[in-house]
Write a protein that holds these residues in place. Structure first.
Motif, PDB file in Angstrom:
ATOM      1  N   ALA A 135       0.814  -1.219   0.000  1.00  0.00           N
ATOM      2  CA  ALA A 135       0.000   0.000   0.000  1.00  0.00           C
ATOM      3  C   ALA A 135       0.844   1.264   0.000  1.00  0.00           C
ATOM      4  CB  ALA A 135      -0.942   0.007   1.204  1.00  0.00           C
ATOM      5  N   LEU A 267      -1.406  -8.238   0.416  1.00  0.00           N
ATOM      6  CA  LEU A 267      -1.246  -6.837   0.803  1.00  0.00           C
ATOM      7  C   LEU A 267      -0.216  -6.728   1.921  1.00  0.00           C
ATOM      8  CD1 LEU A 267      -5.050  -6.061   0.797  1.00  0.00           C
ATOM      9  CD2 LEU A 267      -3.408  -5.050  -0.795  1.00  0.00           C
ATOM     10  N   LEU A 269       2.198  -5.113   4.634  1.00  0.00           N
ATOM     11  CA  LEU A 269       2.239  -3.876   5.388  1.00  0.00           C
ATOM     12  C   LEU A 269       3.124  -4.068   6.600  1.00  0.00           C
ATOM     13  CD1 LEU A 269      -0.826  -3.378   7.708  1.00  0.00           C
ATOM     14  CD2 LEU A 269      -0.528  -5.484   6.409  1.00  0.00           C
ATOM     15  N   ALA A 279      -2.722   1.086   4.259  1.00  0.00           N
ATOM     16  CA  ALA A 279      -3.369  -0.192   3.957  1.00  0.00           C
ATOM     17  C   ALA A 279      -4.887  -0.037   3.994  1.00  0.00           C
ATOM     18  CB  ALA A 279      -2.910  -1.264   4.942  1.00  0.00           C
ATOM     19  N   LEU A 298      -3.896 -10.117   4.116  1.00  0.00           N
ATOM     20  CA  LEU A 298      -2.910  -9.242   4.753  1.00  0.00           C
ATOM     21  C   LEU A 298      -1.655 -10.027   5.087  1.00  0.00           C
ATOM     22  CD1 LEU A 298      -5.050  -7.204   7.317  1.00  0.00           C
ATOM     23  CD2 LEU A 298      -4.270  -6.473   5.049  1.00  0.00           C
TER      24      LEU A 298
END
Length: 395
Positions: A135, A267, A269, A279, A298
């Motif tokens: 992100a 994703l 992070l 995010a 995630l």
């Protein structure tokens, strides 16, 4: 339909005919056509099986011959010539060649090309596309993408890897590769390039990873269009069991083309306030476009630092569970990245190496929908990180 050989060298023509006869024993004996007469004869035939052209030594004459023969060859044109000049090979493919074969290894190359032509296209055998979207900068998305590709290639003998960080792509450096061609070269002919052109554009890593690199020059970034990206991924998933795409967080059309094709969306992070905020913004934006859903997972990177937002707070803020955590392991990861050897190869027993291998295995064993993600944080206007921020100084 009859096969044809376009060649002015009788000995080369004889070798080509022997391979064709062996691999297609029920086909009529291939006719040998001199290059000066080939176009007229093929046009009169109105259709051909396989057309194998032994290229003349002069590059200009070779390209001229291909340009004249290709329209009458019906999409099954094979060119036989030297492979020492990569740019000439790409020009030949752009002229309409289905496959370019190394003249120095005629029998092996032609046999493999005939096998590829005979392979049925089975939609069920298409590879899975895994998009890795950090992100914001610093999430380690490129490092994760490179390591996942290598881990999957090690298990499956090959994997595709696409670098969509068009301005800042790091994947070639992370794998210590020096690509000759890039995505921008393919996109010059976005409507016509095929699997063979894709394969000739890829940079090969010893692990089995085939990298479609980002443009080497910033000026070439504008050549990369959404339709070219979509076509490249379509062709890659037909060639590899897994295709890992390192997606940029610009959300331009060429990036969205990759996200739309992803079976899994990772994703990455970090457990800090800025990464958490970005995010949430990414998930909110992806949700509005219908690009998140159950395929989104995630992945916390560099977990276990002294000061970080607790995992429970991360999950509460984003409204979904953390699927995987990669521990903080700066020495192993930095050494691997500096050496251009992914940590899953350089230090597979390190904490980061073991974790990345586990993440790769999870992609092999799970399918979208195995663990439905809650989306409490996707409501427009909800800003749960404000509560996280209020207490972050205590962690």
């Amino acid at each position: 339909m009859a096969n044809f050989i376009v060649a002015d060298d009788e000995s080369i023509a004889s070798r080509i005919r022997s391979v064709l006869s062996f691999h297609e024993p029920n086909a009529p004996k291939a006719d040998v056509l001199p290059s000066a007469l080939a176009v007229g004869r093929l046009a009169r035939e109105g259709g051909a099986g396989v057309v194998v052209v032994a290229l003349p030594a002069d590059p200009a004459a070779a390209l001229d011959l291909l340009a004249r023969v290709a329209p009458a060859a019906g999409g099954r044109l094979l060119a036989l010539g030297p492979t020492s000049d990569a740019r000439f090979v790409l020009q030949a493919l752009r002229a309409g060649v289905r496959d370019y074969l190394d003249k120095g290894d005629l029998e092996v190359e032609l046999a493999a090309a005939l096998k590829r032509l005979a392979e049925p296209k089975d939609a069920a055998s298409l590879g899975r596309v895994v998009a890795v979207l950090g992100a914001s900068g610093g999430a380690g998305a490129s490092t994760i993408a490179a390591n996942l590709a290598v881990a999957l290639a090690t298990d499956h003998r090959s994997a595709g890897l696409v670098d969509l960080k068009l301005e800042t792509g790091d994947l070639a450096a992370l794998l210590d590769l020096k690509p000759t061609f890039s995505l921008s070269d393919l996109c010059r002919n976005a409507a016509t390039f095929d699997r063979v052109m894709l394969e000739r554009t890829l940079a090969r890593h010893e692990s089995g990873v085939a990298l479609l690199a980002a443009p080497a020059r910033i000026a070439d970034v504008t050549l990369v269009r959404a339709e070219g990206v979509a076509r490249a991924i379509d062709l890659a998933r037909a060639a590899f069991p897994y295709v890992i795409v390192d997606v940029d967080h610009t959300y331009r059309e060429e990036q969205l083309a990759a996200l739309r094709q992803a079976d899994v969306l990772l994703l990455p992070l970090r457990q800090d306030f800025n990464s958490l905020r970005n995010a949430h913004r990414a998930l909110e934006h992806l949700g509005r476009m219908g690009l998140a859903g159950e395929r989104a997972r995630l992945v916390v990177n560099r977990a276990g630092q002294a000061v970080e937002v607790p995992r429970a707070k991360v999950e509460e803020a984003l409204g979904m569970k953390v699927a995987h955590s990669i521990p903080e392991d700066p020495r192993a990861v930095a050494r691997a990245n500096d050496n251009g050897v992914p940590v899953v190869l350089e230090a597979p027993a390190s904490r980061a190496g073991r974790s990345l291998l586990q993440l790769a295995r999870s992609l092999e064993t799970s399918r979208p929908g195995d663990a439905p993600a809650e989306r409490r944080g996707a409501r427009a206007g909800w800003r749960p990180w404000r509560r996280v921020a209020a207490g972050r100084g205590a962690h």
